[in-house]
Design a protein around this motif. Structure first.
Motif, PDB file in Angstrom:
ATOM      1  N   LEU C 200      -8.058   9.639  -5.571  1.00  0.00           N
ATOM      2  CA  LEU C 200      -8.850  10.448  -4.797  1.00  0.00           C
ATOM      3  C   LEU C 200      -8.783   9.837  -3.210  1.00  0.00           C
ATOM      4  O   LEU C 200      -8.269   8.779  -3.172  1.00  0.00           O
ATOM      5  CB  LEU C 200     -10.340  10.086  -5.069  1.00  0.00           C
ATOM      6  CG  LEU C 200     -11.048  11.008  -6.236  1.00  0.00           C
ATOM      7  CD1 LEU C 200     -12.291  10.332  -6.509  1.00  0.00           C
ATOM      8  CD2 LEU C 200     -10.837  12.411  -6.077  1.00  0.00           C
ATOM      9  N   ASN C 202     -10.709   8.978  -0.926  1.00  0.00           N
ATOM     10  CA  ASN C 202     -11.643   8.041  -0.540  1.00  0.00           C
ATOM     11  C   ASN C 202     -12.666   8.062  -1.763  1.00  0.00           C
ATOM     12  O   ASN C 202     -12.784   8.836  -2.513  1.00  0.00           O
ATOM     13  CB  ASN C 202     -12.077   8.117   0.799  1.00  0.00           C
ATOM     14  CG  ASN C 202     -12.409   6.878   1.414  1.00  0.00           C
ATOM     15  OD1 ASN C 202     -12.798   6.010   0.768  1.00  0.00           O
ATOM     16  ND2 ASN C 202     -12.164   6.976   2.804  1.00  0.00           N
ATOM     17  N   SER C 203     -13.760   7.237  -1.449  1.00  0.00           N
ATOM     18  CA  SER C 203     -14.859   7.142  -2.326  1.00  0.00           C
ATOM     19  C   SER C 203     -15.614   8.454  -2.182  1.00  0.00           C
ATOM     20  O   SER C 203     -15.702   8.947  -1.066  1.00  0.00           O
ATOM     21  CB  SER C 203     -15.861   5.984  -2.087  1.00  0.00           C
ATOM     22  OG  SER C 203     -17.044   6.201  -2.360  1.00  0.00           O
ATOM     23  N   SER C 207     -16.343  10.445   1.462  1.00  0.00           N
ATOM     24  CA  SER C 207     -15.269  11.622   1.785  1.00  0.00           C
ATOM     25  C   SER C 207     -15.865  12.623   1.265  1.00  0.00           C
ATOM     26  O   SER C 207     -16.217  12.744  -0.033  1.00  0.00           O
ATOM     27  CB  SER C 207     -13.964  11.177   1.375  1.00  0.00           C
ATOM     28  OG  SER C 207     -13.308  12.543   1.233  1.00  0.00           O
ATOM     29  N   VAL C 245      -6.895   5.655 -10.550  1.00  0.00           N
ATOM     30  CA  VAL C 245      -6.303   4.595  -9.492  1.00  0.00           C
ATOM     31  C   VAL C 245      -7.506   4.469  -8.230  1.00  0.00           C
ATOM     32  O   VAL C 245      -7.262   5.440  -7.554  1.00  0.00           O
ATOM     33  CB  VAL C 245      -4.933   4.748  -9.040  1.00  0.00           C
ATOM     34  CG1 VAL C 245      -4.580   3.747  -7.941  1.00  0.00           C
ATOM     35  CG2 VAL C 245      -4.049   4.771 -10.188  1.00  0.00           C
ATOM     36  N   ASN C 246      -8.419   3.584  -8.244  1.00  0.00           N
ATOM     37  CA  ASN C 246      -9.404   3.742  -7.285  1.00  0.00           C
ATOM     38  C   ASN C 246      -9.038   2.959  -6.129  1.00  0.00           C
ATOM     39  O   ASN C 246      -9.293   1.877  -5.766  1.00  0.00           O
ATOM     40  CB  ASN C 246     -10.617   3.260  -7.916  1.00  0.00           C
ATOM     41  CG  ASN C 246     -10.821   1.928  -8.146  1.00  0.00           C
ATOM     42  OD1 ASN C 246     -10.177   1.445  -8.900  1.00  0.00           O
ATOM     43  ND2 ASN C 246     -11.603   1.136  -7.285  1.00  0.00           N
ATOM     44  N   THR C 247      -7.991   3.621  -5.344  1.00  0.00           N
ATOM     45  CA  THR C 247      -7.753   3.149  -3.876  1.00  0.00           C
ATOM     46  C   THR C 247      -7.608   4.457  -3.277  1.00  0.00           C
ATOM     47  O   THR C 247      -7.642   5.211  -3.726  1.00  0.00           O
ATOM     48  CB  THR C 247      -6.514   2.242  -3.752  1.00  0.00           C
ATOM     49  OG1 THR C 247      -6.275   1.820  -2.600  1.00  0.00           O
ATOM     50  CG2 THR C 247      -5.298   3.040  -4.028  1.00  0.00           C
ATOM     51  N   ILE C 248      -7.389   4.171  -1.987  1.00  0.00           N
ATOM     52  CA  ILE C 248      -7.377   5.373  -1.132  1.00  0.00           C
ATOM     53  C   ILE C 248      -5.858   5.870  -1.117  1.00  0.00           C
ATOM     54  O   ILE C 248      -5.041   5.458  -1.017  1.00  0.00           O
ATOM     55  CB  ILE C 248      -7.540   4.669   0.572  1.00  0.00           C
ATOM     56  CG1 ILE C 248      -8.744   4.459   0.774  1.00  0.00           C
ATOM     57  CG2 ILE C 248      -7.290   6.131   1.376  1.00  0.00           C
ATOM     58  CD1 ILE C 248      -9.425   4.067   2.010  1.00  0.00           C
ATOM     59  N   ASP C 250      -3.013   8.425  -0.422  1.00  0.00           N
ATOM     60  CA  ASP C 250      -2.655   9.064   0.531  1.00  0.00           C
ATOM     61  C   ASP C 250      -0.975   9.082   0.659  1.00  0.00           C
ATOM     62  O   ASP C 250      -0.522   8.863  -0.482  1.00  0.00           O
ATOM     63  CB  ASP C 250      -2.913   8.488   2.017  1.00  0.00           C
ATOM     64  CG  ASP C 250      -2.363   6.735   2.018  1.00  0.00           C
ATOM     65  OD1 ASP C 250      -3.209   6.245   2.782  1.00  0.00           O
ATOM     66  OD2 ASP C 250      -1.612   6.431   1.295  1.00  0.00           O
ATOM     67  N   SER C 251      -0.270   9.590   1.633  1.00  0.00           N
ATOM     68  CA  SER C 251       1.092   9.674   1.536  1.00  0.00           C
ATOM     69  C   SER C 251       1.576   8.428   1.135  1.00  0.00           C
ATOM     70  O   SER C 251       2.806   8.563   0.374  1.00  0.00           O
ATOM     71  CB  SER C 251       1.663  10.181   2.970  1.00  0.00           C
ATOM     72  OG  SER C 251       1.494  11.544   3.070  1.00  0.00           O
ATOM     73  N   ALA C 252       1.119   7.227   1.526  1.00  0.00           N
ATOM     74  CA  ALA C 252       2.083   6.076   1.058  1.00  0.00           C
ATOM     75  C   ALA C 252       2.000   5.730  -0.173  1.00  0.00           C
ATOM     76  O   ALA C 252       2.791   5.376  -0.879  1.00  0.00           O
ATOM     77  CB  ALA C 252       1.411   5.004   2.294  1.00  0.00           C
ATOM     78  N   THR C 253       0.543   5.920  -0.634  1.00  0.00           N
ATOM     79  CA  THR C 253       0.616   5.556  -2.045  1.00  0.00           C
ATOM     80  C   THR C 253       1.329   6.632  -3.021  1.00  0.00           C
ATOM     81  O   THR C 253       1.671   6.219  -4.021  1.00  0.00           O
ATOM     82  CB  THR C 253      -0.896   5.503  -2.520  1.00  0.00           C
ATOM     83  OG1 THR C 253      -1.710   6.679  -2.156  1.00  0.00           O
ATOM     84  CG2 THR C 253      -1.722   4.287  -1.861  1.00  0.00           C
ATOM     85  N   THR C 258       2.159   4.833  -6.651  1.00  0.00           N
ATOM     86  CA  THR C 258       0.746   4.332  -7.201  1.00  0.00           C
ATOM     87  C   THR C 258      -0.200   5.387  -7.447  1.00  0.00           C
ATOM     88  O   THR C 258      -0.809   5.254  -8.564  1.00  0.00           O
ATOM     89  CB  THR C 258       0.091   3.265  -5.945  1.00  0.00           C
ATOM     90  OG1 THR C 258       0.968   2.538  -5.410  1.00  0.00           O
ATOM     91  CG2 THR C 258      -0.920   2.631  -6.654  1.00  0.00           C
TER      92      THR C 258
END
Lengths: 312, 289, 385
Positions: C200, C202-203, C207, C245-248, C250-253, C258
């Protein structure tokens, strides 16, 4: 500055002896000035501290006890002492405690290892690095660890190559223990920063004296080294507790709300995109954090007084 | 903290930061070897813990979206919109914070040391407060309580950064002042005819230079790393810019920006420390030490 | 004697001078009124006269600037919208805090009050617009194309009006995932570390879009807009399966692998929003949940004319099509499609809406209720696994 003039005349009087030049005329004025001297001298500091610390804290307390529609109320306080907010306080305290004790102890070892090395370069590099890393965090730090220990992280792959599968050990970056692991990245340098000057206070003459009296290394540490360092160690741990307890951006990007933590909850109410118009609950949580930290500080000062008693 | 007076000459104190803490003086070779081993293990483990993630970040930033090795992320950064503005703002805030912090804390700390040691308790408590009150709570309170004209200026951030830096600055100054025999020094200087200003400038300050330097460096690191308050006060400092700019770009650029920020701040600090080191060496040579 | 007379003359002269000054300033005020309206009070444009479009453009150009807040360049094509406005009218736009949240936008209005950088306009989640209106932070204004905005997408008094929206969509990395999920049900099938890695942005407590994703999951699992609990259970199951996967995200992940599946607004993932080659965006077949964001004008805007001109620009055909180019569905899309003014090529590029589902748009009350439920159960249910 009038106070410094008064201080100057006092100093010169003490050096030259009280029998030297005294002013008869304004002696009463001088007496009054001298008595209020301490207040004058640290007035700028106290005023600044009140403006920067006192007023914001008072604002938080005020808002915590007010309803969204105005008027005094205990509703917010009652709300945040139950349910997920209470869990948030518990988790935050747990996180703060573990994240202050473990990196605290490890930090002492690390600082000692650095300070006893003979390389000036290493010491300069690490002292500046500690300053930078102690202030590092947030989403930048989280991604670095994802790139290292995430499912596609380089360390994960290296360990895979030698047959270790991290997932089997139940290691997950995005859990409470993962947060602790990542927090060390700025907690350890913070402890190193705080304890290094104290290590410099351990005089070699004490070590020599201990050895001459036949003390072993362990004895030296137990009876001389650690007691001397203890006030600074405790101070460092308090600093670490505050830092971990209050950390916001790193925790948010690592847990995404799955671990209830107070700073994140404050952020949701005051700064998020979802819960509109309930800011006073956020202030109530902030008020709770203030209480917890004040209690911690009181405990710390009691323990520290005991620890440094023998130094006086 | 144990105060050590009269131990060495005042010129040694300036070099204290550079001295190793002797871990043993007459230990047996076996003990020396054991300690060397142990120190190596600790440093290696710590090095691995801190450096591997940095390596991972840099490795990721040296990619393009196709996954091939490329400098495209770093090439995009210099022309990044808002970078120079953010850098200027951060530098201005850093300078302002350091100046105000020094002007506020140095006289206070000196005064307390010389005249009223009983005020030390008060100072200890107050300078621990910034640790007690979380930055997010502080900024939220500030934004709710301060008047418009204050909130309209970025120097409000600087005002708050002085508060955040207070514990470090005060502890540093306190240690530095405690390590020199302040009373004797000032009395000597005053009896030689110096007024307070001259005493402060010519005698006290040079002797607490390492403490002042470490306080300055820490303040600099704080200003260049502080995100929460700056972003909530809606000012684009370097840490805020890094997050803002990078999230709206592709992955490698995002990480490249944060890596550059980390390494850049580190190099800045090393430069400041080295500059002072070379200056102090020059002044020591002058004194014929 | 002479001295006293001089003093009297001076006093009289000063009195006359100050009264003249007051008189002049008063009349200037009135004259200013005659020279142009107080744009902060204008609630809609007239075809001609002092509150016509021409007068507005002139007044806005005189103000010379527009302050916007929390508008990222690649969010619904705002980068090009800003550039387009600047080029068309020569008015400089100061874009503050592009990554800001809705709460920050509202807060900026109050804490920036008095700064010349106080935001003139806001673009926020609808519940925030409602709150802002109740706190008297917004000025009512109805754009020229007001009637083209559907009734359900605007506040009847003109205090806020929806601008663009999208649907909760499933983004997927086709290069690393063999079978991309097309529904929430699909996401429950893969288990273990080698399967989906769902993220997601964000949380769901921080968000808007993440909360919407949970609501969509609820709809797909027997819940509804008023019952978000099945959505929370869905994520609990996914997390237990090891697929969450509970992290923010985005493009990087996404690029790092990830998170190879991301739940986010369709317009934010498409068009390079998630910059990963081979990234597809599909709308889930078992839940069609959409939300619109809302525009509002700051009642204390430092540039009231420019603010209104900006709104006119956004709701013109050009503006709406620019949002369309960002993959977002502009508020007037239905009208524009009916009247042939919507860019057909851009409409075709929008992710297809599954015909089996009816689109659902949560109301402010439903969002608030869902947020409350998620707030109390997210950590305990989903985090427990």
């Amino acid at each position: 500055m009038s106070s410094s003039e008064v201080a100057a005349s006092d100093a010169s009087t003490s050096v030259l002896g009280s029998g030297a030049a005294t002013l008869n005329n304004n002696s009463r004025l001088r007496r009054v000035l001298r008595r209020s001297e301490p207040t004058f001298a640290i007035a700028p500091f106290l005023i600044y501290a009140f403006l920067g610390l006192g007023i914001p804290s008072l604002a938080v307390v005020y808002q915590a006890f007010h309803a969204q529609t105005g008027g005094w109320t205990l509703y917010n306080i009652r709300l945040v002492t139950h349910g997920v907010f209470l869990v948030g306080f518990e988790n935050s305290i747990k996180l703060g405690l573990i994240s202050s004790i473990v990196p605290g102890i490890l930090g002492v070892f690390l600082a000692y290892a650095i300070q006893t090395s003979h390389s000036n370069v290493l010491r300069r590099l690490t002292s500046t690095a500690s300053g930078v890393l102690a202030n590092f965090g947030g989403i930048n730090l989280t991604f670095m660890f994802i790139a290292t220990l995430g499912s596609t992280g380089i360390l994960t792959y290296w360990l895979h190559d030698i047959g270790i599968n991290l997932a089997n050990f139940g290691f997950n970056l995005f859990t409470f223990s993962g947060v602790l692991f990542v927090y060390m990245y700025f907690q350890l340098p913070l402890m190193v920063l705080v304890i290094t000057p104290a290590l410099g206070g351990l005089r070699p003459s004490w070590r020599e004296a201990a050895e001459n009296m036949g003390a072993s290394s362990w004895s030296y540490w137990r009876h001389v080294g650690i007691p001397v360092l203890m006030p600074s160690i405790l101070g460092g741990m308090l600093l670490l507790f505050g830092s971990a307890f209050a950390a916001y951006a790193t925790a948010e990007s690592l847990t995404l709300g799955l671990v209830a933590l107070s700073p994140i909850q404050i952020g949701n109410f005051l700064n998020g995109n979802v819960i509109a118009g309930e800011t006073h609950v956020g202030y109530a949580i902030a008020f709770g954090m203030l209480i917890i930290l004040t209690v911690t500080m009181v405990l710390y000062s009691l323990v520290r007084k005991r620890a440094s008693k023998w130094l006086r | 903290m144990a105060t050590l007076s009269g131990a060495g000459s005042i010129f040694e104190v300036a070099e204290a930061e550079n001295e190793a803490v002797p871990s043993y003086s007459t230990g047996s070779p076996r003990r020396r070897r054991r300690i060397r081993w142990w120190r190596l293990v600790v440093l290696l483990l710590a090095g691995a813990y801190f450096l591997i993630p940095i390596y991972a970040g840099i490795k990721f930033s040296l990619q393009n979206v196709e996954g091939h090795f490329s400098f495209q992320a770093y090439r995009a950064l210099p022309s990044a919109p808002g970078f120079t503005g953010a850098l200027t703002l951060s530098l201005e805030l850093a300078v302002a914070t350091m100046v105000v912090s020094t002007l506020l804390m140095v006289p206070t700390a000196i005064y307390v040391h010389i005249r009223l040691p009983q005020l030390r308790r008060v100072l200890d408590v107050v300078t621990v407060m910034p640790i007690v009150i979380p930055p997010i709570v502080l900024i939220v309170g500030v934004l709710g309580a301060f008047p418009e004209w204050a909130r309209a200026s970025p120097y409000l951030l600087s005002f708050m950064y002085v508060i955040l830096a207070m514990p470090f600055v005060y502890r540093s100054l306190d240690a530095g002042l405690g390590a020199i025999d302040l009373k004797t020094l000032t009395e000597a200087s005053r009896s030689l005819g110096g007024n307070w200003i001259k005493t402060l400038w010519r005698v006290i300050l040079p002797n607490i230079r390492p403490a002042l330097l470490s306080a300055t460096v820490l303040t600099l690191a704080l200003v260049f790393g502080e995100y929460t308050m700056a972003s909530l006060d809606l000012w684009t400092t370097i840490p805020v810019w890094i997050v803002q700019f990078s999230i709206s770009s592709d992955g490698p650029v995002q990480v490249a920006a944060s890596m550059l920020g980390l390494v850049g701040t580190w190099i800045l600090l090393i430069a400041v420390v080295s500059l002072d080191r070379s200056q102090s060496r020059r002044s020591h040579r002058k004194l014929g030490a | 004697m002479a001295l006293r007379r001089i003093r009297t003359v001076l006093l009289a002269g000063a009195t006359v001078a100050s009264m003249t000054a007051i008189g002049i300033s008063a009349s200037t005020g009135a004259a200013g009124g005659a020279a142009g309206p107080d744009w902060a009070m204008v609630t809609h444009l007239t075809t001609k006269g002092s509150t016509s479009m021409t007068a507005l453009v002139k007044a806005a150009k005189k103000e010379g600037k527009l302050n916007v807040v929390a508008l990222p360049n690649n969010w619904a094509n705002y980068g090009n919208i800003i550039k387009g406005f600047e080029r068309k009218y020569g008015i400089k736009i100061n874009s503050e805090n592009p990554e800001g949240s809705s709460a920050e936008e509202i807060q900026a209005i109050t804490s920036d009050k008095g700064r010349s950088s106080d935001p003139d306009v806001i673009d926020v989640g609808t519940s925030y617009a409602v709150t802002a209106q109740s706190e008297h932070l917004l000025a009512p204004y109805k754009v020229l194309t007001w009637s083209e905005i559907p009734a359900g997408l605007k506040q009847s008094g003109g205090y806020w009006f929806d601008d663009y929206g999208g649907y909760v969509a499933i983004g997927c990395d086709t290069k690393t995932v063999t079978a991309c999920p097309t529904s929430f049900k699909d996401m429950l099938t893969e288990t273990g570390a080698e399967g989906y890695k769902i993220g997601l942005n964000n949380s769901p407590l921080t968000s808007n879009s993440a909360l919407a994703a949970v609501q969509a999951a609820a709809i797909a699992n027997g819940g509804s807009l008023s019952n978000v609990a099945p959505g929370v259970s869905f994520f609990a199951t996914v997390n237990k399966n090891g697929a969450f996967v509970n992290t923010i995200a985005d493009s990087a992940t996404a690029l790092a692998g990830t998170t190879n599946v991301i739940l986010w607004w369709d317009y934010l993932q498409a068009n390079g929003g998630i910059n990963v080659p081979g990234w597809t965006v599909t709308i889930p077949t078992d839940a069609l949940l959409g939300e619109y964001y809302s525009q509002g004008i700051n009642s204390g805007a430092p540039d009231p004319a420019a603010a209104r001109l900006w709104e006119e620009y956004l709701y013109s055909v050009t503006g709406q099509n620019l949002w369309l180019a960002g993959g977002a569905r502009p508020a007037e899309l239905a009208y524009m499609q009916a009247h042939g003014t919507a860019n057909k090529g851009l409409v075709a590029k929008l992710p297809a809406i599954p015909s089996s589902e009816t689109p659902q748009f949560p109301s402010t009350a439903q969002i608030t209720a869902a947020a409350a439920t998620v707030e109390s159960t997210w950590a305990s249910e989903v985090g427990a696994s």
